[in-house]
Scaffold this active site. Structure first.
Site, mmCIF file in Angstrom:
data_model
loop_
_atom_site.group_PDB
_atom_site.id
_atom_site.type_symbol
_atom_site.label_atom_id
_atom_site.label_comp_id
_atom_site.label_asym_id
_atom_site.label_seq_id
_atom_site.Cartn_x
_atom_site.Cartn_y
_atom_site.Cartn_z
ATOM 1 N N GLY A 185 -7.815 -7.379 -1.072
ATOM 2 C CA GLY A 185 -6.610 -7.255 -1.875
ATOM 3 C C GLY A 185 -6.739 -7.932 -3.233
ATOM 4 N N GLN B 77 0.679 -6.266 2.247
ATOM 5 C CA GLN B 77 1.485 -6.621 3.423
ATOM 6 C C GLN B 77 2.166 -5.404 4.042
ATOM 7 O OE1 GLN B 77 1.788 -9.553 5.044
ATOM 8 N NE2 GLN B 77 0.434 -10.628 3.619
ATOM 9 N N SER C 41 -5.700 -4.256 1.872
ATOM 10 C CA SER C 41 -6.705 -5.176 2.391
ATOM 11 C C SER C 41 -6.853 -4.989 3.894
ATOM 12 C CB SER C 41 -6.246 -6.608 2.085
ATOM 13 O OG SER C 41 -7.139 -7.532 2.650
ATOM 14 N N GLY C 42 -8.105 -4.998 4.372
ATOM 15 C CA GLY C 42 -8.350 -4.721 5.788
ATOM 16 C C GLY C 42 -7.889 -5.784 6.753
ATOM 17 N N HIS C 43 -8.019 -7.064 6.351
ATOM 18 C CA HIS C 43 -7.813 -8.108 7.361
ATOM 19 C C HIS C 43 -6.348 -8.330 7.748
ATOM 20 C CE1 HIS C 43 -6.707 -11.785 4.871
ATOM 21 N NE2 HIS C 43 -7.156 -11.014 3.913
ATOM 22 N N THR D 17 -23.798 -2.848 -3.213
ATOM 23 C CA THR D 17 -24.124 -2.106 -1.981
ATOM 24 C C THR D 17 -22.901 -2.037 -1.084
ATOM 25 O OG1 THR D 17 -26.387 -2.863 -2.153
ATOM 26 C CG2 THR D 17 -25.694 -2.089 0.013
ATOM 27 N N CYS E 167 -2.730 -18.782 1.171
ATOM 28 C CA CYS E 167 -3.493 -19.029 -0.051
ATOM 29 C C CYS E 167 -3.016 -20.275 -0.779
ATOM 30 C CB CYS E 167 -3.366 -17.839 -1.003
ATOM 31 S SG CYS E 167 -3.670 -16.294 -0.195
HETATM 32 N N1 PLP Z 1 -1.604 -9.515 -1.996
HETATM 33 C C1 PLP Z 1 -0.816 -9.902 -0.987
HETATM 34 C C2 PLP Z 1 0.630 -9.487 -0.987
HETATM 35 C C3 PLP Z 1 -1.313 -10.677 0.070
HETATM 36 O O1 PLP Z 1 -0.518 -11.061 1.050
HETATM 37 C C4 PLP Z 1 -2.686 -11.048 0.032
HETATM 38 C C5 PLP Z 1 -3.259 -11.913 1.077
HETATM 39 O O2 PLP Z 1 -2.584 -12.750 1.635
HETATM 40 C C6 PLP Z 1 -3.486 -10.600 -1.043
HETATM 41 C C7 PLP Z 1 -2.908 -9.837 -2.035
HETATM 42 C C8 PLP Z 1 -4.931 -10.938 -1.121
HETATM 43 O O3 PLP Z 1 -5.686 -10.144 -0.238
HETATM 44 P P1 PLP Z 1 -7.148 -10.596 0.222
HETATM 45 O O4 PLP Z 1 -6.973 -11.765 1.130
HETATM 46 O O5 PLP Z 1 -7.713 -9.400 0.906
HETATM 47 O O6 PLP Z 1 -7.913 -10.925 -1.015
#
Ligand code: PLP
Length: 387
Positions: A71, A180, A200-202, A238, A326
């Protein structure tokens, strides 16, 4: 003690189906997707299938999907890539909101240092912006509007289709951070008039370090990652074949059960919210109830400091969070909670519980059993709490 993981907005467990889909690409089929031999072609075919799966989940064309590392990279690329291009046409204004993820806010701040002007739309006390606010902020020199699909701390879903329509009418590009929302909300980039979308995958049971940026056909961005010819020359490096395969599997699994998930999780979420608000005095729900992500509940408890609450919950086997992962090392109050108008002392004390399809009613029962006692205990020790 059984661990109850309710921090799924921070990250999710890789599902068995995703794991099993990925394993062959770590072991037997480990070729480089750009190689021309059989091993490479097998990897390239898997990447192609994953691109189709991601596109299908968004109602996009596979040619519009570009794999990234997640993300954060997708947000940086969308924002900086569009702005670098449009600056040449004299456009140097960006519209965003005060409660975006830092991947968006910090990208905007970087652009401010190179002469862009950024309008940070204020957010209502229940955590929404309106399409009218966006319409009023658009100027002749607006290069990009970037508004998140759903907020990562308080789970409020923004009026994306309305904002998309306004941007389309006014000829301004529209990016949304759907990190999200993906897997929780049905997204259609055409119906919603979205030009660029980050995912984002996770957050949906794929591994960490894989994501994608949807770029509507015809939009040219400056590259963020210069390198080889991968991703049709637009994102060097890659290909992370196992990650890409995992993302494809995760997104198609999520799309197949999105309605059932929303129904089941929103019932669990509502029981949690209703009981906490009824049984714990001076508890508040942060963010409006509707539209809200089916998996998100975010509370503040007067007189309580968030860190202590999380530690006590952790000791009781509950993995929750206070705002976003974060920023959890930071002593600053959450910028999301201050954006919705909470005073600093309350913004410091929030509890975010985020569910996934792996949670059960039993997890909610357990949280409701331990949480009131922990809050009461912490309040007894608090110098600021008065009954
Ligand atoms: N944007 C939002 C709204 C998110 O919640 C997050 C991750 O918590 C991100 C971006 C960042 O994604 P990534 O952890 O894949 O870099």
């Amino acid at each position: 003690m059984k661990q109850r993981y309710v921090d799924n907005a921070a990250t999710t467990r890789v599902s068995d189906r995703v794991f099993n889909a990925m394993v062959p690409f770590l072991k037997e089929t480990y070729g480089n997707a750009s190689s021309i031999h059989a091993a490479g072609r097998a990897a390239a075919l898997a990447v192609m299938e994953a691109r189709r799966q991601v596109a299908q989940a968004l109602n996009a064309d596979p040619q519009e999907i570009f794999f990234t590392s997640g993300g954060t990279e997708s947000d940086n690329w969308a924002i900086k890539g569009v702005c670098a291009r449009l600056l040449k046409k004299g456009k140097k204004h960006i519209i965003t909101t005060a409660f975006e993820h830092h991947a968006v806010l910090h990208s905007c701040e970087t652009l401010e240092k190179s002469g862009f002007e950024v309008t940070y739309l204020p957010v209502s006390p229940d955590g929404y912006v309106t399409a009218q606010q966006v319409a009023d902020a658009i100027r002749e020199d607006t290069a990009l509007v970037t508004v998140m699909y759903a907020n990562n701390e308080i789970g409020t879903i923004q009026p994306i289709a309305e904002i998309g329509r306004i941007c389309r009418e006014k000829g301004v590009l529209f990016h949304t951070d759907a990190v999200q929302a993906i897997g929780n909300v049905k997204i259609d980039v055409n119906a919603d008039c979205i030009d660029l979308l980050s995912l984002s995958g996770h957050k949906l049971h794929a591994p960490k370090g894989i994501g994608a940026l949807y770029i509507r056909k015809g939009i040219v961005l400056q590259n963020l990652m210069d390198g080889g010819a991968q991703e049709r020359g637009r994102r060097g490096g890659t290909e992370n074949v196992p990650g890409i395969v995992g993302l494809g599997q995760a997104i198609s699994d999520a799309a197949a059960q999105i309605e059932e998930k929303a129904e089941r999780l929103s019932k669990m979420r509502d029981r949690l919210i209703d009981t906490v608000l009824a049984e714990i005095p001076k508890a508040r729900l942060n963010g409006g109830r509707k539209p809200r992500l089916c998996m998100n509940a975010n509370f503040s408890f007067e007189g309580i400091e968030g860190e202590g609450l999380l530690l006590k919950l952790d000791m009781a086997g509950v993995c929750a969070s206070s705002g976003s992962a974060c920023t959890s090392g930071s002593l600053d109050p959450s910028h999301v909670l201050t954006a919705i108008g909470l005073p600093h002392e309350i913004a410091h004390g929030s509890l975010r519980i985020t569910l996934s399809e792996e949670n059960t009613e039993d997890d909610i029962d357990y949280i409701l059993e331990v949480l009131p006692g922990i809050v009461a205990q912490l309040r007894m020790m608090s110098p600021v709490w008065q009954e």
